[in-house]
Write a protein that holds these residues in place. Sequence first.
Motif, PDB file in Angstrom:
ATOM      1  N   PHE A 147      33.733 -16.311  19.095  1.00 51.29           N
ATOM      2  CA  PHE A 147      34.344 -17.192  19.343  1.00 51.29           C
ATOM      3  C   PHE A 147      34.808 -17.911  20.511  1.00 51.29           C
ATOM      4  O   PHE A 147      34.902 -18.223  21.455  1.00 51.29           O
ATOM      5  CB  PHE A 147      34.913 -18.532  18.623  1.00 51.29           C
ATOM      6  CG  PHE A 147      34.346 -18.622  17.625  1.00 51.29           C
ATOM      7  CD1 PHE A 147      32.865 -19.335  17.185  1.00 51.29           C
ATOM      8  CD2 PHE A 147      34.905 -18.139  15.955  1.00 51.29           C
ATOM      9  CE1 PHE A 147      32.389 -19.276  16.034  1.00 51.29           C
ATOM     10  CE2 PHE A 147      33.738 -18.274  15.086  1.00 51.29           C
ATOM     11  CZ  PHE A 147      32.798 -18.851  14.762  1.00 51.29           C
ATOM     12  N   LYS A 156      37.335 -23.717  19.534  1.00 53.48           N
ATOM     13  CA  LYS A 156      38.053 -23.439  18.618  1.00 53.48           C
ATOM     14  C   LYS A 156      36.795 -23.929  18.198  1.00 53.48           C
ATOM     15  O   LYS A 156      35.852 -24.882  18.432  1.00 53.48           O
ATOM     16  CB  LYS A 156      38.867 -24.649  18.867  1.00 53.48           C
ATOM     17  CG  LYS A 156      40.109 -24.775  19.486  1.00 53.48           C
ATOM     18  CD  LYS A 156      40.889 -26.057  19.353  1.00 53.48           C
ATOM     19  CE  LYS A 156      42.020 -25.716  19.893  1.00 53.48           C
ATOM     20  NZ  LYS A 156      43.537 -24.368  20.145  1.00 53.48           N
ATOM     21  N   LEU A 157      36.934 -24.024  16.262  1.00 47.49           N
ATOM     22  CA  LEU A 157      36.167 -24.407  15.611  1.00 47.49           C
ATOM     23  C   LEU A 157      36.356 -25.110  14.472  1.00 47.49           C
ATOM     24  O   LEU A 157      37.517 -25.585  13.816  1.00 47.49           O
ATOM     25  CB  LEU A 157      35.374 -23.007  14.668  1.00 47.49           C
ATOM     26  CG  LEU A 157      34.712 -23.251  13.333  1.00 47.49           C
ATOM     27  CD1 LEU A 157      32.670 -22.959  13.804  1.00 47.49           C
ATOM     28  CD2 LEU A 157      34.480 -21.877  11.971  1.00 47.49           C
ATOM     29  N   TYR A 161      34.929 -26.180  22.280  1.00 46.18           N
ATOM     30  CA  TYR A 161      34.458 -26.135  20.972  1.00 46.18           C
ATOM     31  C   TYR A 161      32.720 -25.631  20.654  1.00 46.18           C
ATOM     32  O   TYR A 161      32.243 -26.166  21.160  1.00 46.18           O
ATOM     33  CB  TYR A 161      34.534 -27.491  19.771  1.00 46.18           C
ATOM     34  CG  TYR A 161      36.101 -28.483  20.616  1.00 46.18           C
ATOM     35  CD1 TYR A 161      37.076 -28.109  19.256  1.00 46.18           C
ATOM     36  CD2 TYR A 161      35.814 -30.020  21.050  1.00 46.18           C
ATOM     37  CE1 TYR A 161      38.203 -28.608  20.126  1.00 46.18           C
ATOM     38  CE2 TYR A 161      36.963 -29.859  21.541  1.00 46.18           C
ATOM     39  CZ  TYR A 161      37.857 -30.018  21.405  1.00 46.18           C
ATOM     40  OH  TYR A 161      39.634 -30.556  21.344  1.00 46.18           O
ATOM     41  N   HIS A 162      33.519 -24.661  19.428  1.00 45.88           N
ATOM     42  CA  HIS A 162      32.321 -24.642  18.445  1.00 45.88           C
ATOM     43  C   HIS A 162      31.510 -25.573  16.923  1.00 45.88           C
ATOM     44  O   HIS A 162      32.915 -25.246  16.116  1.00 45.88           O
ATOM     45  CB  HIS A 162      31.731 -23.304  17.919  1.00 45.88           C
ATOM     46  CG  HIS A 162      30.905 -22.588  17.209  1.00 45.88           C
ATOM     47  ND1 HIS A 162      29.767 -22.033  17.991  1.00 45.88           N
ATOM     48  CD2 HIS A 162      29.758 -23.357  16.310  1.00 45.88           C
ATOM     49  CE1 HIS A 162      28.829 -21.724  17.496  1.00 45.88           C
ATOM     50  NE2 HIS A 162      29.016 -22.575  15.418  1.00 45.88           N
ATOM     51  N   HIS A 168      26.625 -23.197  20.856  1.00 48.94           N
ATOM     52  CA  HIS A 168      27.789 -24.510  20.588  1.00 48.94           C
ATOM     53  C   HIS A 168      27.497 -24.846  19.369  1.00 48.94           C
ATOM     54  O   HIS A 168      28.634 -25.940  19.236  1.00 48.94           O
ATOM     55  CB  HIS A 168      28.017 -24.685  21.901  1.00 48.94           C
ATOM     56  CG  HIS A 168      28.155 -23.625  22.882  1.00 48.94           C
ATOM     57  ND1 HIS A 168      29.544 -22.785  22.846  1.00 48.94           N
ATOM     58  CD2 HIS A 168      27.755 -23.282  23.803  1.00 48.94           C
ATOM     59  CE1 HIS A 168      29.216 -22.071  24.013  1.00 48.94           C
ATOM     60  NE2 HIS A 168      27.653 -21.956  25.082  1.00 48.94           N
ATOM     61  N   LYS A 186      31.589 -17.315  10.591  1.00 49.24           N
ATOM     62  CA  LYS A 186      32.815 -16.692  10.554  1.00 49.24           C
ATOM     63  C   LYS A 186      32.856 -15.570  10.886  1.00 49.24           C
ATOM     64  O   LYS A 186      33.405 -14.502  12.321  1.00 49.24           O
ATOM     65  CB  LYS A 186      34.271 -17.644  10.475  1.00 49.24           C
ATOM     66  CG  LYS A 186      34.139 -18.524  10.617  1.00 49.24           C
ATOM     67  CD  LYS A 186      36.220 -19.062  10.072  1.00 49.24           C
ATOM     68  CE  LYS A 186      37.097 -18.918  10.387  1.00 49.24           C
ATOM     69  NZ  LYS A 186      38.439 -19.409   9.848  1.00 49.24           N
ATOM     70  N   LYS A 229      29.520 -14.379  13.885  1.00 50.62           N
ATOM     71  CA  LYS A 229      29.516 -14.689  14.529  1.00 50.62           C
ATOM     72  C   LYS A 229      29.435 -14.095  16.087  1.00 50.62           C
ATOM     73  O   LYS A 229      30.532 -13.459  16.337  1.00 50.62           O
ATOM     74  CB  LYS A 229      30.129 -16.410  15.131  1.00 50.62           C
ATOM     75  CG  LYS A 229      30.191 -16.937  16.656  1.00 50.62           C
ATOM     76  CD  LYS A 229      28.913 -18.238  16.738  1.00 50.62           C
ATOM     77  CE  LYS A 229      28.874 -18.779  17.798  1.00 50.62           C
ATOM     78  NZ  LYS A 229      27.438 -18.582  17.956  1.00 50.62           N
TER      79      LYS A 229
END
Length: 125
Positions: free
Chosen positions: A42, A46-47, A71-72, A96, A121, A124
């Motif tokens: 990532f 931040k997810l 952010y994603h 994203h 997660k 990705k």
Amino acid sequence: VKLTLVVSLMAMTGSSAFQFMSNWKVNNPQDAGKEAEIKARFGDKKLVVVTGTSSGLGRKTAQALLRTGQYHVVGAVRDLDKMEAVAEIDGFNTEHFTPMQVELNDFGSVRQFCDDLKEFKKSKP
């Protein structure tokens, strides 16, 4: 003499003297490896999971988060087809933004969403 003084002070104050240390987090090597793997996938983003991203406040929230570039966003929605149409209309960057299906009033669906999110997660790029 100093050691006896320190031990005596510790005994008098009890464990409350060390209560401030209870919130300290000690990373073990396995966690560091996982964190490095997630960062590689990532980057510094931040997810974030936003529910209801196909309309209303969730949609506006996703737009605002994506605009920052920090952010994603995972859009948790009931209807994936509607979400894909909204994402195209609003110009969500698919690198994203990821829509995922969930029915929040069904525990089985929520558990499946959580499992899917964990897999996402891991996979990705």
